[in-house]
Design a protein around this motif. Structure first.
Motif, mmCIF file in Angstrom:
data_model
loop_
_atom_site.group_PDB
_atom_site.id
_atom_site.type_symbol
_atom_site.label_atom_id
_atom_site.label_comp_id
_atom_site.label_asym_id
_atom_site.label_seq_id
_atom_site.Cartn_x
_atom_site.Cartn_y
_atom_site.Cartn_z
ATOM 1 N N LYS A 79 -55.083 10.066 -7.213
ATOM 2 C CA LYS A 79 -55.060 11.460 -6.755
ATOM 3 C C LYS A 79 -53.654 12.056 -6.778
ATOM 4 O O LYS A 79 -53.504 13.266 -6.891
ATOM 5 N N GLU A 80 -52.633 11.233 -6.671
ATOM 6 C CA GLU A 80 -51.243 11.726 -6.674
ATOM 7 C C GLU A 80 -50.901 12.491 -7.944
ATOM 8 O O GLU A 80 -50.027 13.357 -7.939
ATOM 9 N N LYS A 81 -51.544 12.169 -9.030
ATOM 10 C CA LYS A 81 -51.198 12.775 -10.322
ATOM 11 C C LYS A 81 -51.989 14.046 -10.629
ATOM 12 O O LYS A 81 -51.709 14.723 -11.607
ATOM 13 N N PHE A 82 -52.979 14.356 -9.795
ATOM 14 C CA PHE A 82 -53.816 15.527 -10.053
ATOM 15 C C PHE A 82 -53.760 16.471 -8.854
ATOM 16 O O PHE A 82 -53.588 16.035 -7.724
ATOM 17 N N LYS A 83 -53.934 17.763 -9.120
ATOM 18 C CA LYS A 83 -53.986 18.736 -8.034
ATOM 19 C C LYS A 83 -55.289 18.526 -7.264
ATOM 20 O O LYS A 83 -56.339 18.250 -7.854
ATOM 21 N N GLU A 84 -55.212 18.684 -5.953
ATOM 22 C CA GLU A 84 -56.376 18.513 -5.076
ATOM 23 C C GLU A 84 -57.557 19.337 -5.602
ATOM 24 O O GLU A 84 -57.427 20.526 -5.867
ATOM 25 N N GLY A 85 -58.676 18.681 -5.792
ATOM 26 C CA GLY A 85 -59.894 19.353 -6.236
ATOM 27 C C GLY A 85 -59.958 19.634 -7.723
ATOM 28 O O GLY A 85 -60.942 20.185 -8.201
#
Length: 114
Positions: A79-85
């Protein structure tokens, strides 16, 4: 060419077909699964950057791992590499072995180039 395996085995790390950018599976020789995941996503990010794209352009990822239960505990790292949602479509597959016995995970992605 991104690595010596491209010439040795005969494949391309990156293929652009129309607006689709395909990144072949990327693995790591780091010591732990978490280190491998972090390095792989950094390599994906750098490869996309070389092609004027960012992580937000990833629409699909396929993750191959030798230990699905261990990988499931690393969701925060992914998840750190992608924007939330704004996560890409994903498939997670457990395999017996990857190219090198040291590899615990390999990730391939498809990105969309506007």
């Amino acid at each position: 060419m991104y690595n010596p395996w491209e010439a040795e085995i005969g494949y391309s790390q990156v293929v652009i077909a129309g607006n689709n950018v395909y990144l072949s599976g990327i693995a790591s020789d780091k010591a732990t699964l978490e280190e491998q995941v972090r390095e792989i996503y950094t390599l994906i990010q750098n490869t996309l950057k070389d092609n004027n794209l960012g992580m937000e352009s990833i629409v699909k990822q396929v993750i191959y791992t030798t230990d699905i239960e261990a990988f499931k505990k690393l969701g925060k790292v992914r998840k750190e590499k992608f924007k939330e949602g704004q996560y890409p479509s994903s498939t997670l597959v457990e395999v017996q072995r990857l190219y090198s016995p040291n590899h615990m995970i390999e990730i391939e992605v498809v990105a969309f180039k506007e």
